[in-house]
Design an enzyme around this catalytic site. Structure first.
Site, PDB file in Angstrom:
ATOM      1  CG  HIS A  46      -2.071  -0.913   1.142  1.00 53.17           C
ATOM      2  ND1 HIS A  46      -3.018  -0.857   0.143  1.00 53.17           N
ATOM      3  CD2 HIS A  46      -2.441  -1.949   1.948  1.00 53.17           C
ATOM      4  CE1 HIS A  46      -3.921  -1.808   0.335  1.00 53.17           C
ATOM      5  NE2 HIS A  46      -3.584  -2.495   1.407  1.00 53.17           N
ATOM      6  NE  ARG A  71       0.706  -4.952   3.780  1.00 57.41           N
ATOM      7  CZ  ARG A  71      -0.354  -4.364   4.326  1.00 57.41           C
ATOM      8  NH1 ARG A  71      -1.281  -5.105   4.923  1.00 57.41           N
ATOM      9  NH2 ARG A  71      -0.477  -3.057   4.310  1.00 57.41           N
ATOM     10  CG  ASP A  85      15.714 -14.247  -5.184  1.00 55.24           C
ATOM     11  OD1 ASP A  85      15.773 -15.152  -4.326  1.00 55.24           O
ATOM     12  OD2 ASP A  85      15.434 -14.451  -6.374  1.00 55.24           O
ATOM     13  CD  GLU A 150      -5.427  -8.378   3.988  1.00 56.32           C
ATOM     14  OE1 GLU A 150      -5.423  -7.312   4.615  1.00 56.32           O
ATOM     15  OE2 GLU A 150      -4.582  -8.644   3.120  1.00 56.32           O
ATOM     16  CG  ASP A 176      -8.059  -4.767   3.435  1.00 57.98           C
ATOM     17  OD1 ASP A 176      -8.779  -3.935   2.850  1.00 57.98           O
ATOM     18  OD2 ASP A 176      -6.836  -4.829   3.278  1.00 57.98           O
TER      19      ASP A 176
END
Length: 265
Positions: A46, A71, A85, A150, A176
């Protein structure tokens, strides 16, 4: 290879408290990595954080002895592979609603034969203080996999989702989740229904022997959730903490101009 202390704490039944980084500030990450949080999650879903900035933030946190998590923008193999990675010690995967989605997320985080993560990268080993060969051999045991619950669909199918092997924690995104429970008139669920739903998630986690997590708005809420049995706890974000600090100062000086709800976390 450096062990993942957050993963160990959760496995041993202990609570683990961290916060969210959403501003894309490497300097803020440097300071917060020394503040005492068990982990810091860089929000790439976000926020404005891009991949290069996230990579530098992972390194900043790891070099300070902290545990950097990411996230990811969505539950995609390429997103999960890329943050790992580039040095994240674990992932938080949003909006995992079905068993198939949970299986895909876990597989993307694990090398064969357990999963299907492809072999590559370089700074991942650097952030764990080891060689590439050692990283490839031991990463499956140290990478933290957190899946977000969520949506009410995930709650209704909790046993199928939460029982997937390889999940280190289930993490509730309360905003959410509440949005997915809105009525036909668009109104969010009441406090009692939300509390009952959160309890259903906690009980499902306990049945499936997977740590339960929650995004809290204050330290007091963190302590309350720990008493209830939650383990993986986020408290606010660096943005929320900054705005809370500004509000406290400005109120003493005659009134704040910063609205408290400008940062949900």
């Amino acid at each position: 290879m450096r062990p993942n202390p957050v993963k160990r704490a959760l496995q041993e039944g202990h609570p683990s408290v961290g916060t969210w980084l959403s501003m894309g500030s490497i300097t803020a990450a440097r300071f917060l990595a020394r503040a005492g949080f068990a982990w810091l999650t860089i929000d790439i879903e976000h926020s404005l954080v891009d991949w290069e900035t996230a990579t530098h933030m992972f390194a900043t946190i790891a070099d300070a002895g902290g545990t950097p998590l990411a996230r990811v923008p969505s539950n995609r193999h390429d997103h999960i592979k890329r943050v790992l990675d580039n040095g994240a010690h674990g992932i938080v995967v949003p909006m995992v609603n079905t068993r198939e989605e949970a299986l895909a997320a876990v597989a993307a985080a694990k090398y064969p034969p357990v999963g299907n993560r492809s072999v590559g990268g370089s700074v991942h080993a650097l952030n764990f203080g080891t060689t590439a060969g050692d990283y490839f051999a031991r990463a499956n045991d140290e990478i933290l996999v957190v899946l977000q619950c969520e949506h009410i669909q995930a709650v209704d199918d909790a046993d199928a989702v939460f029982s997937v092997p390889g999940i280190d924690a289930i993490f509730v995104g309360p905003n959410d989740l509440a949005a997915s429970m809105r009525g036909k008139d668009g109104r969010p669920p009441g406090g009692e229904l939300s509390a009952q739903t959160h309890k259903r998630i906690l009980q499902a986690c306990q049945r499936n022997k997977v740590p339960a997590g929650f995004h809290c708005t204050s330290a007091d809420e963190v302590l309350q959730r720990i008493e209830e049995g939650w383990q993986f706890l986020a408290v606010g974000s660096e943005l929320r903490m900054m705005l809370d600090g500004v509000n406290a100062v400005m109120q003493k000086l005659g009134g704040s101009r910063v609205k408290p709800d400008m940062a949900k976390y």
